[in-house]
Design an enzyme around this catalytic site. Structure first.
Site, PDB file in Angstrom:
ATOM      1  N   THR A 133       0.822  -1.212   0.000  1.00 63.18           N
ATOM      2  CA  THR A 133       0.000   0.000   0.000  1.00 63.18           C
ATOM      3  C   THR A 133       0.859   1.266   0.000  1.00 63.18           C
ATOM      4  OG1 THR A 133      -1.431   1.269   1.479  1.00 63.18           O
ATOM      5  CG2 THR A 133      -0.132  -0.410   2.506  1.00 63.18           C
ATOM      6  N   ASP A 134       0.274   2.368  -0.465  1.00 61.29           N
ATOM      7  CA  ASP A 134       0.981   3.656  -0.385  1.00 61.29           C
ATOM      8  C   ASP A 134       1.053   4.165   1.060  1.00 61.29           C
ATOM      9  OD1 ASP A 134      -1.706   4.311  -0.064  1.00 61.29           O
ATOM     10  OD2 ASP A 134      -1.754   5.848  -1.619  1.00 61.29           O
ATOM     11  N   GLU A 135       0.270   3.541   1.959  1.00 57.94           N
ATOM     12  CA  GLU A 135       0.230   4.046   3.338  1.00 57.94           C
ATOM     13  C   GLU A 135       1.568   3.856   4.064  1.00 57.94           C
ATOM     14  OE1 GLU A 135      -3.343   3.396   5.581  1.00 57.94           O
ATOM     15  OE2 GLU A 135      -4.502   3.032   3.777  1.00 57.94           O
ATOM     16  N   TYR A 159      -1.703  -0.694  11.005  1.00 57.97           N
ATOM     17  CA  TYR A 159      -1.854  -1.320   9.675  1.00 57.97           C
ATOM     18  C   TYR A 159      -0.661  -0.970   8.786  1.00 57.97           C
ATOM     19  CZ  TYR A 159      -3.232  -1.704   4.763  1.00 57.97           C
ATOM     20  OH  TYR A 159      -3.236  -1.964   3.408  1.00 57.97           O
ATOM     21  N   LYS A 163       2.379  -3.330   7.288  1.00 58.01           N
ATOM     22  CA  LYS A 163       2.635  -3.502   5.849  1.00 58.01           C
ATOM     23  C   LYS A 163       4.077  -3.073   5.518  1.00 58.01           C
ATOM     24  CE  LYS A 163       0.240  -4.662   2.937  1.00 58.01           C
ATOM     25  NZ  LYS A 163      -0.105  -5.988   2.368  1.00 58.01           N
TER      26      LYS A 163
HETATM   27  P1  NAD Z   1      -9.328  -7.554   2.145  1.00 59.77           P
HETATM   28  O1  NAD Z   1      -9.332  -7.259   3.608  1.00 59.77           O
HETATM   29  O2  NAD Z   1     -10.554  -7.281   1.345  1.00 59.77           O
HETATM   30  O3  NAD Z   1      -8.960  -9.098   1.904  1.00 59.77           O
HETATM   31  C1  NAD Z   1      -7.944  -9.738   2.614  1.00 59.77           C
HETATM   32  C2  NAD Z   1      -8.063 -11.242   2.367  1.00 59.77           C
HETATM   33  O4  NAD Z   1      -6.976 -11.877   3.036  1.00 59.77           O
HETATM   34  C3  NAD Z   1      -9.350 -11.851   2.898  1.00 59.77           C
HETATM   35  O5  NAD Z   1      -9.915 -12.730   1.946  1.00 59.77           O
HETATM   36  C4  NAD Z   1      -8.887 -12.628   4.136  1.00 59.77           C
HETATM   37  O6  NAD Z   1      -9.699 -13.761   4.416  1.00 59.77           O
HETATM   38  C5  NAD Z   1      -7.469 -13.016   3.728  1.00 59.77           C
HETATM   39  N1  NAD Z   1      -6.595 -13.259   4.887  1.00 59.77           N
HETATM   40  C6  NAD Z   1      -6.444 -12.480   5.985  1.00 59.77           C
HETATM   41  N2  NAD Z   1      -5.572 -13.038   6.834  1.00 59.77           N
HETATM   42  C7  NAD Z   1      -5.138 -14.183   6.242  1.00 59.77           C
HETATM   43  C8  NAD Z   1      -4.209 -15.201   6.614  1.00 59.77           C
HETATM   44  N3  NAD Z   1      -3.551 -15.137   7.788  1.00 59.77           N
HETATM   45  N4  NAD Z   1      -4.004 -16.236   5.774  1.00 59.77           N
HETATM   46  C9  NAD Z   1      -4.663 -16.317   4.586  1.00 59.77           C
HETATM   47  N5  NAD Z   1      -5.570 -15.403   4.194  1.00 59.77           N
HETATM   48  C10 NAD Z   1      -5.803 -14.337   5.010  1.00 59.77           C
HETATM   49  O7  NAD Z   1      -8.079  -6.768   1.554  1.00 59.77           O
HETATM   50  P2  NAD Z   1      -7.939  -6.030   0.140  1.00 59.77           P
HETATM   51  O8  NAD Z   1      -8.511  -4.683   0.247  1.00 59.77           O
HETATM   52  O9  NAD Z   1      -8.378  -6.953  -0.912  1.00 59.77           O
HETATM   53  O10 NAD Z   1      -6.341  -5.852   0.085  1.00 59.77           O
HETATM   54  C11 NAD Z   1      -5.529  -6.887  -0.478  1.00 59.77           C
HETATM   55  C12 NAD Z   1      -4.074  -6.470  -0.369  1.00 59.77           C
HETATM   56  O11 NAD Z   1      -3.888  -5.240  -1.061  1.00 59.77           O
HETATM   57  C13 NAD Z   1      -3.630  -6.199   1.069  1.00 59.77           C
HETATM   58  O12 NAD Z   1      -2.336  -6.697   1.223  1.00 59.77           O
HETATM   59  C14 NAD Z   1      -3.648  -4.675   1.200  1.00 59.77           C
HETATM   60  O13 NAD Z   1      -2.695  -4.239   2.137  1.00 59.77           O
HETATM   61  C15 NAD Z   1      -3.296  -4.266  -0.210  1.00 59.77           C
HETATM   62  N6  NAD Z   1      -3.829  -2.957  -0.630  1.00 59.77           N
HETATM   63  C16 NAD Z   1      -5.158  -2.657  -0.495  1.00 59.77           C
HETATM   64  C17 NAD Z   1      -5.641  -1.432  -0.962  1.00 59.77           C
HETATM   65  C18 NAD Z   1      -7.108  -1.083  -0.867  1.00 59.77           C
HETATM   66  O14 NAD Z   1      -7.481   0.047  -1.210  1.00 59.77           O
HETATM   67  N7  NAD Z   1      -7.987  -1.991  -0.475  1.00 59.77           N
HETATM   68  C19 NAD Z   1      -4.758  -0.513  -1.532  1.00 59.77           C
HETATM   69  C20 NAD Z   1      -3.410  -0.853  -1.665  1.00 59.77           C
HETATM   70  C21 NAD Z   1      -2.953  -2.088  -1.230  1.00 59.77           C
END
Ligand code: NAD
Length: 338
Positions: A133-135, A159, A163
Site C-alpha cells: 500500500t501507499d500508506e 496497519y 505492511k
Molecule cells: P481484504 O481485507 O478485502 O482481503 C484480505 C483477504 O486476506 C481476505 O480474503 C482474508 O480472508 C485473507 N486473509 C487475511 N488473513 C489471512 C491469513 N492469515 N491467511 C490467509 N488469508 C488471510 O483486503 P484487500 O482490500 O483486498 O487488500 C488486499 C491487499 O492489497 C492487502 O495486502 C492490502 O494491504 C493491499 N492494498 C489494499 C488497498 C485497498 O485500497 N484496499 C490498496 C493498496 C494495497
C-alpha cells in the site's frame, strides 16, 4: 503453469482472479483463511472453472503452505493476504502483526525453501510478488510531491506499520537469499466486492439504508483513487515484466478529498436510485470525530510503472465510480447481508 494468490477471497484478490481467468488459461490457486473480510461468493462465477482452485488455510501455517507449494509447483506467488482495515488495526493490532508480519515471514520462508529446490530453468521464471500500500510512505502535506518508490517509510498506523514491515522483509529476502521478489505499493482501490467497512461501500450502504453517512473530521483528507481492475492489470504487468527486486508504485492520478468522494456518491445515487422523498442523499452526511493519526494526504507518482512497463489506468474516477455504484445497486444484497 500455476500461480498462487493469497487472500483472493478478499476485495482485490477476488477481482484479480476474475480478471486473470478472463484472459489466461493458466491454473490459479486461491489460498485464503476466510477471515471476516473473505467471501467465496466473490468467486462464485469461476467456482466450476477447471483453472481455478481454492484452499482454505492460514499463510502463517508453514506446513500448509509447504504442502501447496510442493504439490502445485507454482511459477509465481502473488501475496495479497492481509488484515487491511486501518480502524480495526487501532483496536486489535495483534492480528495485523500476526498476519501481515509473521504471516509474510512464514510465506517468504516456505517460498525460499521451495525456490532453492527448483531447477536453474524454473528458478529463472519464479517470482514472489508482494502487494502493498501507499500508506507505508506516511502522510503528505498539500504542496509535497507525490510518493515515489524512493520515498522513506513513515507509517503512522498499526496497519501501515505492519505492511511496511512486510515490505522490508520481502526486500531482505531478495538481498539476503536471492528470492526473486517484486513489490507493488498502490493507492486506495474501489470497485465491486469490497467489504462494506471501507469508505465507498460503507457510504452506499448507509445512504440506501437511510442512515447517517459518517465522515471523519472535516472530510478534507486526500486519497488517490484507482479502479480495482486497473490495479489488477498493474500487478499482472509487474509480474510479467517487472525487474526482479524492484518496487513499483501504482496509482490513479485521481486525488480527491473524502468529502468530494462522498458528494460524488450522493450525486450518482440521486440519479441512479433516488430517495423516495426525492431529497438528496447529501442530507444524510454527518461529520464524526476524526480517527487518531489520520493521514491527511496520499498521492502516488506512478511514472516508473508507466514508463517502464507501459501500464496506465483505463478508468477515470468518473467512469470507475459510476460502474462501482451500478454494481452495488445491482448486488445490494451483498451490502445488506453483512
Ligand atoms: P481484504 O481485507 O478485502 O482481503 C484480505 C483477504 O486476506 C481476505 O480474503 C482474508 O480472508 C485473507 N486473509 C487475511 N488473513 C489471512 C491469513 N492469515 N491467511 C490467509 N488469508 C488471510 O483486503 P484487500 O482490500 O483486498 O487488500 C488486499 C491487499 O492489497 C492487502 O495486502 C492490502 O494491504 C493491499 N492494498 C489494499 C488497498 C485497498 O485500497 N484496499 C490498496 C493498496 C494495497
Amino acid at each position: 503453469m500455476t500461480i498462487i494468490v493469497t487472500g483472493a477471497a478478499g476485495f482485490i484478490g477476488s477481482n484479480f482472479i476474475l480478471n486473470w481467468l478472463s484472459k489466461n488459461k493458466e491454473t490459479i490457486i486461491n489460498l485464503d483463511k476466510l477471515t471476516y473480510a473473505g467471501n467465496l461468493e466473490n468467486l462464485k462465477s469461476v467456482e466450476c472453472n477447471p483453472n481455478y482452485k481454492c484452499f482454505l488455510g492460514d499463510i502463517s501455517d508453514s506446513k500448509f503452505i509447504s504442502f501447496i507449494l510442493v504439490k502445485y509447483k507454482p511459477r509465481a506467488i502473488l501475496h495479497f493476504a492481509a488484515e487491511s482495515h486501518v480502524d480495526r488495526s487501532y483496536h486489535n493490532p495483534d492480528t495485523f502483526i500476526q498476519t501481515n508480519i509473521i504471516g509474510t515471514y512464514r510465506l517468504l520462508e516456505e517460498s525460499r525453501n521451495f525456490y532453492n529446490k527448483l531447477s536453474v530453468k524454473d528458478k529463472k521464471i519464479f517470482r514472489f510478488l508482494h502487494v502493498s500500500t501507499d500508506e507505508v510512505y506516511g502522510s503528505l502535506n498539500k504542496a509535497d510531491h507525490a510518493f515515489k518508490e524512493t520515498n522513506k517509510f513513515y507509517p503512522n498506523s498499526p496497519y501501515s506499520a505492519s505492511k511496511a514491515s512486510a515490505d522490508l522483509l520481502v526486500r531482505a529476502w531478495f538481498h539476503t537469499y536471492n528470492l526473486p521478489v517484486l513489490i507493488t505499493n498502490c493507492s486506495n482501490n474501489y470497485g465491486p466486492y469490497q467489504f462494506p467497512e471501507k469508505l465507498i461501500p460503507l457510504c452506499i450502504f448507509k445512504a440506501l439504508k437511510g442512515e447517517n453517512i459518517p465522515i471523519y473530521g472535516d472530510g478534507q483528507q486526500v486519497r488517490d483513487w484507482l479502479y480495482v481492475d486497473d490495479h489488477c492489470n498493474g500487478i499482472a504487468d509487474v509480474l510479467n515484466s517487472g525487474r526482479v527486486g524492484e518496487t513499483y508504485n501504482i496509482g490513479g492520478c485521481n486525488e480527491k478529498t473524502n468529502l468530494e468522494v462522498v458528494h460524488t456518491l450522493c450525486d450518482l445515487l440521486d440519479e441512479l436510485c433516488p430517495r423516495s422523498d426525492y431529497k438528496s442523499y447529501k442530507e444524510q452526511i454527518t461529520f464524526v470525530k476524526d480517527r487518531p493519526a489520520h493521514d491527511s494526504r496520499y498521492a502516488i507518482n506512478a511514472s516508473k510503472i508507466i514508463n517502464e512497463l507501459g501500464w496506465k489506468p483505463k478508468d477515470t474516477f468518473n467512469t470507475g465510480i459510476r460502474k462501482t455504484i451500478q454494481w452495488y445497486l445491482a448486488n445490494n444484497g451483498r451490502l445488506f447481508s453483512i
